[in-house]
Design a protein around this motif. Structure first.
Motif, short mmCIF file in Angstrom:
data_model
loop_
_atom_site.label_atom_id
_atom_site.label_comp_id
_atom_site.label_asym_id
_atom_site.label_seq_id
_atom_site.Cartn_x
_atom_site.Cartn_y
_atom_site.Cartn_z
N GLY A 1 -46.46 28.93 10.76
CA GLY A 1 -46.28 27.50 10.50
C GLY A 1 -47.36 26.61 11.11
O GLY A 1 -47.10 25.44 11.44
N LYS A 2 -48.57 27.13 11.26
CA LYS A 2 -49.65 26.32 11.82
C LYS A 2 -50.06 25.23 10.84
O LYS A 2 -49.95 25.38 9.62
N SER A 3 -50.53 24.12 11.37
CA SER A 3 -50.91 22.99 10.52
C SER A 3 -52.25 23.24 9.85
O SER A 3 -53.11 23.95 10.39
N TYR A 4 -52.41 22.70 8.66
CA TYR A 4 -53.67 22.86 7.93
C TYR A 4 -53.96 21.60 7.12
O TYR A 4 -53.06 20.82 6.82
N LYS A 5 -55.22 21.43 6.79
CA LYS A 5 -55.63 20.26 6.01
C LYS A 5 -56.86 20.59 5.19
O LYS A 5 -57.82 21.17 5.70
N ILE B 1 -50.45 30.30 8.58
CA ILE B 1 -49.86 29.20 7.82
C ILE B 1 -48.44 29.51 7.36
O ILE B 1 -47.51 28.72 7.59
N THR C 1 -55.68 19.17 13.92
CA THR C 1 -55.10 20.12 12.97
C THR C 1 -55.57 21.53 13.30
O THR C 1 -56.72 21.74 13.68
N ASP C 2 -54.69 22.51 13.12
CA ASP C 2 -55.03 23.89 13.49
C ASP C 2 -56.13 24.47 12.60
O ASP C 2 -57.05 25.13 13.09
N GLU D 1 -58.51 15.13 14.84
CA GLU D 1 -57.09 14.97 14.51
C GLU D 1 -56.22 16.06 15.11
O GLU D 1 -55.00 15.91 15.18
#
Length: 206
Positions: A136-140, A132, A63-64, A61
Motif C-alpha cells: 500500500g505504498k503511495s505513488y504518483k 503498491i 510520495t513513496d 511531497e
C-alpha cells in the motif's frame, strides 16, 4: 575507458563482478544515501538537461514512488512516447510494468525490499507490484517525459518476460487473472477474477 575518463564525476564508483542486473542494482541500493533513487541502465538518459530540476517540487511531497513517461527509441530509429496510467489497477503488473528508468523511489523503500535476484527481467515489476498492491505504498504519476529508453536490451526479451511473469504471478497466494474463463493452475490459491472487458491485457496467463 569511459569510467576512467569521467571517474571524477561520480560521488561513488564500484567496479566488481556481480551476479546479474539486479545484483548490481542491489549493490547500488546498498550504497545509496539520498532521499530518492532512480536507476538508469546502459543507454538510458534523462530527457533534457532540466528534467531533475522540473521534478524537484514533486520530490518534496514525500510520495513513496513517483514515475513519469518514457521516450522509447526503436531499433529502426523511430521513437514514440509511452504514457503510463495514473491509477494502477490490481492486475496491472500482470500485463504491464512501471519504468524504473523513469521512477523516483524512496531510497529507504528500496533498502527495505531490494530486488529479487531470482529473476532476470521482472524483478523491478515485482518490486512495484508488492510495494503498491501488497504494502500500500503511495505513488504518483507525473505527466512528463522523464527518460529516453532504447529497445533491444534484456527487458525487450518478450518470451522470457512472459515466462517470468507467469512463474511469479502463478505462485501468489492471491492470483489475479485477466479472463473470467481462466482455469486455475493450482487449487490452493485465492483467485480474483476480473472481467476481461474491464482491462486491456496483453499477457494471457492461462
Amino acid at each position: 575507458l569511459f569510467l576512467e575518463e569521467y571517474k571524477d564525476k561520480f560521488s561513488k564508483l564500484l567496479i566488481e563482478e556481480d551476479r546479474g542486473i539486479y545484483s548490481a542494482m542491489n549493490k547500488g541500493i546498498d550504497m545509496a544515501t539520498g532521499d530518492y533513487t532512480i536507476f538508469l541502465n546502459s543507454g538510458d538518459y534523462f530527457h533534457g538537461r532540466k528534467m531533475i530540476e522540473s521534478m524537484y517540487p514533486y520530490l518534496q511531497e514525500g510520495t513513496d514512488i513517483i514515475y513519469g513517461d518514457l521516450c522509447i527509441h526503436k531499433t529502426n530509429g523511430e521513437q514514440f512516447t509511452k504514457r503510463y496510467v495514473s491509477a494502477i489497477p490490481k492486475d496491472y503488473f500482470t500485463y504491464e510494468a512501471l519504468p524504473h528508468e523513469a521512477a523516483f523511489v524512496k531510497t529507504e523503500l528500496y533498502k527495505q525490499k531490494h530486488l529479487d535476484e531470482n529473476y532476470q527481467i521482472i524483478s523491478d515489476t515485482i518490486f512495484f507490484h508488492e510495494a503498491i498492491n501488497v504494502d500500500g505504498k503511495s505513488y504518483k504519476h507525473i505527466p512528463l517525459t522523464l527518460t529516453d529508453f532504447f529497445l533491444g536490451g534484456k527487458s525487450s526479451d518478450t518470451v522470457n518476460l512472459k515466462d517470468e511473469k507467469k512463474r511469479y504471478f502463478n505462485g501468489l497466494d492471491i492470483f489475479i487473472c485477466t479472463h473470467k474463463d481462466f482455469t486455475p493452475p493450482v487449487s490452493s490459491c485465492t483467485y480474483i477474477v476480473i472481467d476481461s472487458h474491464d482491462i486491456k491485457p496483453n499477457l494471457p496467463l492461462g
